[in-house]
Design a protein around this motif. Structure first.
Motif, mmCIF file in Angstrom:
data_model
loop_
_atom_site.group_PDB
_atom_site.id
_atom_site.type_symbol
_atom_site.label_atom_id
_atom_site.label_comp_id
_atom_site.label_asym_id
_atom_site.label_seq_id
_atom_site.Cartn_x
_atom_site.Cartn_y
_atom_site.Cartn_z
ATOM 1 N N VAL A 1 4.960 0.497 8.509
ATOM 2 C CA VAL A 1 4.680 1.734 7.788
ATOM 3 C C VAL A 1 5.992 2.505 7.760
ATOM 4 O O VAL A 1 6.687 2.605 8.767
ATOM 5 C CB VAL A 1 3.592 2.584 8.490
ATOM 6 C CG1 VAL A 1 3.401 3.909 7.768
ATOM 7 C CG2 VAL A 1 2.285 1.827 8.587
ATOM 8 N N VAL A 2 6.335 3.035 6.605
ATOM 9 C CA VAL A 2 7.571 3.795 6.470
ATOM 10 C C VAL A 2 7.288 5.061 5.669
ATOM 11 O O VAL A 2 6.508 5.049 4.722
ATOM 12 C CB VAL A 2 8.687 2.954 5.808
ATOM 13 C CG1 VAL A 2 8.335 2.590 4.396
ATOM 14 C CG2 VAL A 2 10.013 3.669 5.856
ATOM 15 N N LYS A 3 7.900 6.170 6.106
ATOM 16 C CA LYS A 3 7.808 7.419 5.365
ATOM 17 C C LYS A 3 9.119 7.590 4.610
ATOM 18 O O LYS A 3 10.195 7.528 5.194
ATOM 19 C CB LYS A 3 7.605 8.608 6.301
ATOM 20 C CG LYS A 3 7.543 9.934 5.563
ATOM 21 C CD LYS A 3 7.341 11.105 6.501
ATOM 22 C CE LYS A 3 7.293 12.402 5.709
ATOM 23 N NZ LYS A 3 7.143 13.557 6.598
ATOM 24 N N LEU A 4 9.018 7.781 3.300
ATOM 25 C CA LEU A 4 10.190 7.998 2.482
ATOM 26 C C LEU A 4 10.565 9.474 2.547
ATOM 27 O O LEU A 4 9.722 10.345 2.384
ATOM 28 C CB LEU A 4 9.929 7.588 1.036
ATOM 29 C CG LEU A 4 9.508 6.133 0.830
ATOM 30 C CD1 LEU A 4 9.236 5.861 -0.635
ATOM 31 C CD2 LEU A 4 10.567 5.186 1.357
ATOM 32 N N GLY B 1 2.968 -2.211 4.583
ATOM 33 C CA GLY B 1 2.942 -3.582 4.112
ATOM 34 C C GLY B 1 3.097 -4.555 5.252
ATOM 35 O O GLY B 1 3.001 -4.188 6.423
ATOM 36 N N VAL B 2 3.345 -5.794 4.892
ATOM 37 C CA VAL B 2 3.548 -6.841 5.885
ATOM 38 C C VAL B 2 4.772 -7.651 5.495
ATOM 39 O O VAL B 2 5.187 -7.674 4.335
ATOM 40 C CB VAL B 2 2.318 -7.773 6.008
ATOM 41 C CG1 VAL B 2 1.115 -7.025 6.532
ATOM 42 C CG2 VAL B 2 1.997 -8.436 4.681
ATOM 43 N N THR B 3 5.360 -8.298 6.469
ATOM 44 C CA THR B 3 6.506 -9.154 6.222
ATOM 45 C C THR B 3 6.409 -10.401 7.084
ATOM 46 O O THR B 3 5.854 -10.371 8.177
ATOM 47 C CB THR B 3 7.834 -8.414 6.499
ATOM 48 O OG1 THR B 3 8.915 -9.308 6.242
ATOM 49 C CG2 THR B 3 7.922 -7.924 7.934
ATOM 50 N N PHE B 4 6.929 -11.465 6.564
ATOM 51 C CA PHE B 4 7.040 -12.701 7.341
ATOM 52 C C PHE B 4 8.407 -12.788 8.010
ATOM 53 O O PHE B 4 8.660 -13.667 8.806
ATOM 54 C CB PHE B 4 6.818 -13.930 6.452
ATOM 55 C CG PHE B 4 5.398 -14.068 5.992
ATOM 56 C CD1 PHE B 4 4.429 -14.587 6.840
ATOM 57 C CD2 PHE B 4 5.021 -13.667 4.730
ATOM 58 C CE1 PHE B 4 3.113 -14.713 6.417
ATOM 59 C CE2 PHE B 4 3.707 -13.788 4.292
ATOM 60 C CZ PHE B 4 2.748 -14.308 5.141
ATOM 61 N N GLY B 5 9.288 -11.860 7.665
ATOM 62 C CA GLY B 5 10.636 -11.842 8.229
ATOM 63 C C GLY B 5 10.763 -10.785 9.302
ATOM 64 O O GLY B 5 9.793 -10.178 9.746
ATOM 65 N N TRP C 1 0.840 -1.164 0.000
ATOM 66 C CA TRP C 1 0.000 0.000 0.000
ATOM 67 C C TRP C 1 0.887 1.229 0.000
ATOM 68 O O TRP C 1 1.898 1.277 0.698
ATOM 69 C CB TRP C 1 -0.920 -0.040 1.221
ATOM 70 C CG TRP C 1 -1.797 1.137 1.361
ATOM 71 C CD1 TRP C 1 -2.950 1.374 0.686
ATOM 72 C CD2 TRP C 1 -1.601 2.233 2.230
ATOM 73 N NE1 TRP C 1 -3.490 2.560 1.083
ATOM 74 C CE2 TRP C 1 -2.674 3.122 2.047
ATOM 75 C CE3 TRP C 1 -0.638 2.577 3.130
ATOM 76 C CZ2 TRP C 1 -2.793 4.311 2.727
ATOM 77 C CZ3 TRP C 1 -0.750 3.762 3.813
ATOM 78 C CH2 TRP C 1 -1.839 4.610 3.605
ATOM 79 N N MET C 2 0.529 2.237 -0.772
ATOM 80 C CA MET C 2 1.287 3.477 -0.852
ATOM 81 C C MET C 2 0.326 4.651 -0.824
ATOM 82 O O MET C 2 -0.763 4.601 -1.397
ATOM 83 C CB MET C 2 2.101 3.527 -2.139
ATOM 84 C CG MET C 2 2.928 4.788 -2.257
ATOM 85 S SD MET C 2 3.985 4.834 -3.724
ATOM 86 C CE MET C 2 2.811 5.227 -4.984
ATOM 87 N N SER C 3 0.755 5.723 -0.121
ATOM 88 C CA SER C 3 -0.036 6.942 -0.068
ATOM 89 C C SER C 3 0.907 8.131 -0.244
ATOM 90 O O SER C 3 2.012 8.135 0.283
ATOM 91 C CB SER C 3 -0.760 7.045 1.275
ATOM 92 O OG SER C 3 -1.462 8.265 1.364
ATOM 93 N N VAL C 4 0.446 9.129 -0.981
ATOM 94 C CA VAL C 4 1.231 10.333 -1.208
ATOM 95 C C VAL C 4 0.393 11.528 -0.816
ATOM 96 O O VAL C 4 -0.782 11.628 -1.181
ATOM 97 C CB VAL C 4 1.629 10.453 -2.701
ATOM 98 C CG1 VAL C 4 2.424 11.724 -2.944
ATOM 99 C CG2 VAL C 4 2.393 9.232 -3.156
ATOM 100 N N ASP C 5 0.973 12.420 -0.021
ATOM 101 C CA ASP C 5 0.320 13.688 0.273
ATOM 102 C C ASP C 5 1.393 14.767 0.362
ATOM 103 O O ASP C 5 2.554 14.521 0.058
ATOM 104 C CB ASP C 5 -0.543 13.613 1.545
ATOM 105 C CG ASP C 5 0.249 13.430 2.824
ATOM 106 O OD1 ASP C 5 1.476 13.644 2.824
ATOM 107 O OD2 ASP C 5 -0.355 13.082 3.846
ATOM 108 N N SER C 6 1.017 15.958 0.776
ATOM 109 C CA SER C 6 1.964 17.073 0.782
ATOM 110 C C SER C 6 3.116 16.870 1.767
ATOM 111 O O SER C 6 4.150 17.518 1.653
ATOM 112 C CB SER C 6 1.239 18.377 1.109
ATOM 113 O OG SER C 6 0.646 18.293 2.399
#
Length: 125
Positions: free
Chosen positions: A32-35, A13-17, A1-6
Motif C-alpha cells: 500500500v502506498v500513499k501518493l 497491489g501485489v508484486t511477485f518481485g 486498487w486505488m482509493s482517493v479521499d481528502s
C-alpha cells in the motif's frame, strides 16, 4: 486498487518481485502506498534537482536553472499570484530542453524533464 479521499491518493497491489529497500516474503507480496502531492514550488525544486543530476554542460545547466528560478520567483510573488508568468517560464524551460533533446540531453531525459514541467503547468492551470 486505488482509493482517493481528502487525505490523499492510496494505491494497493501485489508484486511477485521485491520492492526497493524491502525483502520479499515469498511468491506474492502486498503493498500500500500513499501518493504525496507536491505544491507547484516543491515540484519546481524537484525539477531543479533533476536538472542538476543530469550533470549537463555548465551553460546549458545555467540556462535551464535560470528559467526554473524565474518560475519560483513568479510563484513567490504574493502580490499578484502570478501563475501566468510561471507558466510562461516553464514553457521557456520546455523549449530550451527541446532544443537540446538528442544533442546534449538524451531523448529519455529530455522527455522526463518536459513531462515534469508539463505536470507543473497542469497544477498551475
Amino acid at each position: 486498487w486505488m482509493s482517493v479521499d481528502s487525505s490523499g491518493v492510496y494505491l494497493a497491489g501485489v508484486t511477485f518481485g521485491t520492492l526497493p529497500g524491502q525483502i520479499s516474503a515469498g511468491d506474492l507480496d502486498a503493498f500500500v502506498v500513499k501518493l504525496i502531492a507536491l505544491t507547484p514550488a516543491e515540484a519546481v525544486q524537484q525539477l531543479i534537482s533533476d536538472v542538476v543530476v543530469l550533470n549537463l554542460q555548465k551553460g546549458i545547466s545555467n540556462s535551464l536553472d535560470s528559467k526554473l528560478q524565474a518560475v519560483l520567483q513568479a510563484l513567490d510573488d504574493i502580490n499578484q499570484n502570478n501563475n501566468v508568468a510561471a507558466v510562461n517560464a516553464l514553457q521557456a524551460f520546455i523549449n530550451a530542453v527541446k532544443a537540446q533533446r538528442g544533442v546534449h540531453i538524451s531523448e529519455a531525459d529530455a522527455d522526463a524533464l518536459i513531462a515534469a514541467a508539463q505536470q507543473i503547468i497542469a497544477l498551475l492551470s
